[in-house]
Every structure is written in structure tokens, then in C-alpha cells.
Enzyme design. Sequence first.
Site, short mmCIF file in Angstrom:
data_model
loop_
_atom_site.label_atom_id
_atom_site.label_comp_id
_atom_site.label_asym_id
_atom_site.label_seq_id
_atom_site.Cartn_x
_atom_site.Cartn_y
_atom_site.Cartn_z
N ARG A 160 -5.26 0.86 -6.74
CA ARG A 160 -3.99 1.41 -6.25
C ARG A 160 -3.46 2.51 -7.15
O ARG A 160 -2.74 3.39 -6.71
CB ARG A 160 -2.92 0.32 -6.16
CG ARG A 160 -3.17 -0.74 -5.11
CD ARG A 160 -1.90 -1.56 -4.90
NE ARG A 160 -2.15 -2.83 -4.24
CZ ARG A 160 -2.23 -2.99 -2.93
NH1 ARG A 160 -2.09 -1.96 -2.13
NH2 ARG A 160 -2.44 -4.19 -2.41
N ASP A 196 0.91 3.23 4.44
CA ASP A 196 -0.13 4.06 3.83
C ASP A 196 -1.11 4.58 4.87
O ASP A 196 -1.39 5.76 4.93
CB ASP A 196 -0.85 3.27 2.71
CG ASP A 196 -1.35 1.89 3.14
OD1 ASP A 196 -1.14 1.49 4.31
OD2 ASP A 196 -1.93 1.18 2.30
N PHE A 237 -13.62 3.27 3.92
CA PHE A 237 -12.49 2.47 3.45
C PHE A 237 -11.86 3.20 2.28
O PHE A 237 -12.49 3.47 1.26
CB PHE A 237 -12.95 1.07 3.03
CG PHE A 237 -11.81 0.14 2.83
CD1 PHE A 237 -11.19 -0.46 3.92
CD2 PHE A 237 -11.32 -0.13 1.56
CE1 PHE A 237 -10.10 -1.30 3.75
CE2 PHE A 237 -10.24 -0.98 1.38
CZ PHE A 237 -9.62 -1.56 2.48
N ASP A 282 -5.64 -0.07 -1.66
CA ASP A 282 -6.44 -0.96 -2.50
C ASP A 282 -7.67 -1.49 -1.81
O ASP A 282 -7.79 -1.48 -0.59
CB ASP A 282 -5.58 -2.18 -2.88
CG ASP A 282 -5.45 -3.14 -1.68
OD1 ASP A 282 -5.01 -2.68 -0.61
OD2 ASP A 282 -5.81 -4.33 -1.82
N GLY A 309 0.78 -1.25 0.00
CA GLY A 309 0.00 0.00 0.00
C GLY A 309 0.80 1.28 0.00
O GLY A 309 0.32 2.30 -0.50
N ASP A 320 -4.73 1.98 10.88
CA ASP A 320 -6.13 1.78 11.29
C ASP A 320 -6.14 1.34 12.75
O ASP A 320 -6.17 2.16 13.65
CB ASP A 320 -6.78 0.77 10.35
CG ASP A 320 -8.24 0.54 10.67
OD1 ASP A 320 -8.86 1.42 11.30
OD2 ASP A 320 -8.78 -0.52 10.30
P1 IMP Z 1 -3.95 -1.82 10.91
O1 IMP Z 1 -3.01 -2.95 11.14
O2 IMP Z 1 -5.34 -2.13 11.39
O3 IMP Z 1 -3.44 -0.50 11.47
O4 IMP Z 1 -4.13 -1.65 9.37
C1 IMP Z 1 -3.14 -1.13 8.59
C2 IMP Z 1 -3.06 -1.82 7.25
O5 IMP Z 1 -4.35 -2.21 6.80
C3 IMP Z 1 -2.51 -0.84 6.24
O6 IMP Z 1 -1.17 -1.19 5.96
C4 IMP Z 1 -3.39 -1.04 5.03
O7 IMP Z 1 -2.76 -1.90 4.12
C5 IMP Z 1 -4.64 -1.73 5.50
N1 IMP Z 1 -5.78 -0.79 5.58
C6 IMP Z 1 -6.36 -0.30 6.69
N2 IMP Z 1 -7.36 0.55 6.40
C7 IMP Z 1 -7.40 0.62 5.05
C8 IMP Z 1 -8.22 1.38 4.12
O8 IMP Z 1 -9.10 2.18 4.47
N3 IMP Z 1 -7.95 1.17 2.81
C9 IMP Z 1 -6.96 0.33 2.36
N4 IMP Z 1 -6.18 -0.38 3.18
C10 IMP Z 1 -6.40 -0.24 4.52
MG MG Z 2 -0.88 -2.29 3.80
#
Ligand code: IMP
Ligand code: MG
Length: 186
Positions: free
Chosen positions: A170, A104, A157, A164, A44, A107
Site C-alpha cells: 500500500r 481506489d 492485479f 494492496d 485502499g 472491478d
Molecule cells: P469490486 O467490488 O469487484 O468492484 O472490487 C472493488 C474492491 O476490490 C476495491 O475496493 C479494492 O479494494 C479491491 N480490488 C479490486 N481489484 C483490485 C486490484 O487490482 N488491486 C487491489 N485491490 C483490488
Molecule cells: Mg478496497
Amino acid sequence: MKPIRLKQVFSRDEIKRRVAEMGREIGKALTPDERPLAVVVLQGAFVFAADLLRQLPEELGIEVGFLRCDSYGMGTKSSGRVVLLQDLDARLDLHDRTVLLIDDIMDTGLTLDYLVKHLESRGAGRIRTCVLLERKNPDGETTSAPKFVGFKVGDGFFVGYGLDYGDRYRNLPDLSVLEEETQGHG
Ligand code: IMP
Ligand code: MG
């Protein structure tokens, strides 16, 4: 599957301006004697990192490495489990160096937490995290707040500019959120 529409949230021009500001911020925060290494989280972050890294001053002499992680698979929700699909080059010595970890979007924070621990275990001196988007998570148990953030965002999202949905979108230059069309009985 319902048809999907995109709603633009940040235009390519807004992103460009913010990324240039971030480049200046990071350029001031890092010094050449820290022997900085940018670690780009694939897939990402590839577009963001390509733009951001070209904003950093040449004198910084930053090196660039890549690793690959996944926690979302094909969906729009974290599986709660981070998988390291490809590690940073094993020959890289991280001792006493500053790592600029570039993703990127943060979350739940699981991915960054996992990667920070991983890079520490590989001996990194100091780790500074950098994300284009940070989601304010209502039920998240976020631990490490990223050091450099492009935009704070809410629900939705995001796709485009490297992000993506099932590996699509992307390549889109703007950042948008997915909208499911509500039609008929849905
Ligand atoms: P986390 O581990 O929950 O913080 O999520 C982070 C990873 O999830 C990022 O590296 C993204 O690849 C993916 N991700 C989280 N939210 C989104 C979104 O809204 N769109 C696309 N990818 C996301
Ligand atoms: Mg990612």
C-alpha cells in the site's frame, strides 16, 4: 507460493498529474450549497483520497468521513460478497447532501453498488462515485459506472498508491501490477 514481481503501470508523476486534473473536474462539478461530504472507502482509497481532497478548492467546504469495506480478503479475486467492516459515523446526517464516494478501484462494481445503496438508505441526496482505477470487466455485470475515473485499466492485479495484495504494497508511490515469476515447472 511463487515469488512475486511488480511491473510498473503508472508512475507517481503520472498519478500526480491525473489526480490534479480530477481535483479540478470535481471542484467544478460540486458546489458549496450541496454541502458535499467525501466518503472514503478504507483501506485502499486512503492514499488517493488524501491527495485528491487536497486538490479541491477551499471554498467547497467539503467534509470528510470514512467507512471500511472488504470483498477481497487476502486474495486477488472478489469473493462476490461485500462486508461493511466499519460504517460511517452514525451521527452524520446525509439528507439533501451530495456524497462524493471515493474508492481506489472499481472491478466488478459490487462494492460501489453496495455502498451506493447503503448511503441511499442513510438518506444521501445525491451520490457521485469517484475511483482512481476502473477495470473494464469482461464478465462483469457492472451496473453503476463511476462518475469520476482516473485511469481505465485492463487485466492485472494492481498494487501501490494505497492498493494492496494481502495488505502489502500500500505504501508504494507508483501503481504496478503483480507478476508471478514463471520459472521451472512452475
Ligand atoms: P469490486 O467490488 O469487484 O468492484 O472490487 C472493488 C474492491 O476490490 C476495491 O475496493 C479494492 O479494494 C479491491 N480490488 C479490486 N481489484 C483490485 C486490484 O487490482 N488491486 C487491489 N485491490 C483490488
Ligand atoms: Mg478496497
